[in-house]
Design a protein around this motif. Structure first.
Motif, short mmCIF file in Angstrom:
data_model
loop_
_atom_site.label_atom_id
_atom_site.label_comp_id
_atom_site.label_asym_id
_atom_site.label_seq_id
_atom_site.Cartn_x
_atom_site.Cartn_y
_atom_site.Cartn_z
N GLY A 43 0.82 -1.20 0.00
CA GLY A 43 0.00 0.00 0.00
C GLY A 43 0.86 1.26 0.00
N ASN A 44 0.29 2.35 -0.48
CA ASN A 44 0.96 3.64 -0.51
C ASN A 44 0.14 4.66 0.26
OD1 ASN A 44 3.17 2.98 -2.30
ND2 ASN A 44 1.63 2.79 -3.90
N GLY A 45 0.75 5.80 0.57
CA GLY A 45 0.03 6.89 1.24
C GLY A 45 -0.60 6.41 2.53
N GLY A 46 -1.91 6.60 2.65
CA GLY A 46 -2.64 6.21 3.85
C GLY A 46 -2.69 4.71 4.07
N TYR A 47 -2.32 3.93 3.07
CA TYR A 47 -2.31 2.47 3.19
C TYR A 47 -0.90 1.92 3.34
CZ TYR A 47 -7.09 2.74 1.30
OH TYR A 47 -8.42 3.02 1.09
N SER A 48 0.09 2.76 3.63
CA SER A 48 1.49 2.32 3.63
C SER A 48 1.80 1.27 4.71
CB SER A 48 2.43 3.52 3.79
OG SER A 48 2.20 4.16 5.03
N ASP A 49 0.92 1.11 5.70
CA ASP A 49 1.15 0.07 6.71
C ASP A 49 0.75 -1.31 6.22
OD1 ASP A 49 -1.54 1.13 6.84
OD2 ASP A 49 -1.83 -0.03 8.68
N ILE A 50 0.09 -1.38 5.07
CA ILE A 50 -0.33 -2.66 4.50
C ILE A 50 0.70 -3.06 3.45
CG2 ILE A 50 -2.15 -3.94 3.33
CD1 ILE A 50 -2.82 -2.89 6.20
N ARG A 51 1.54 -4.02 3.83
CA ARG A 51 2.65 -4.44 2.98
C ARG A 51 3.11 -5.82 3.44
NH1 ARG A 51 4.12 -2.66 7.30
NH2 ARG A 51 6.07 -2.38 8.34
#
Length: 126
Positions: A43-51
């Protein structure tokens, strides 16, 4: 000798060691219409914790840690990314809370977990 055996049995029962245990298989699907998840599935931006490698934490209703895992490498396709995880040796308790990354907790009852076949499929985004 019988007293020692009874004490050991009570101790094991209180620790949860005698409860039935299950392996939980799960998926976390991230959808972001403003992103393309190929070849990477992060994920990027606001979803960067999903990886891949993000923490997956399972606790009981009182907050006691039951199991931990991590999101797998995932498979990206267009604007959707599906990452898998597994949580081994989860005992049966009345309630469960699961947290992935920094997304907050979702709660499930024991009846929910049984009806879902000990599989959790989570989604985020649109």
């Amino acid at each position: 000798m019988a007293i020692i055996a009874a004490a050991a049995f009570i101790s094991l029962g209180g620790s949860g060691a005698l409860l039935p245990k299950h392996d939980i298989a799960g998926t976390f699907t991230l959808t972001d219409s403003g992103d393309t998840f190929f070849p990477s599935c992060s994920g990027n931006g606001g979803y960067s914790d999903i990886r891949p490698g993000a923490n997956v934490v399972l606790r009981d209703g009182d907050g006691k840690l039951l199991s931990t895992g991590a999101l797998g490498a995932g498979v990206g396709s267009g604007s959707q990314c599906v990452l898998d995880f597994s949580l081994p040796e989860v005992p049966e308790v009345s309630f469960y809370t699961i947290e992935v990354g920094k997304r907050g907790n979702l709660s499930y009852s024991l009846a929910d977990m049984k009806s879902m076949g000990w599989a959790i499929d989570l989604t985020l985004g649109s």
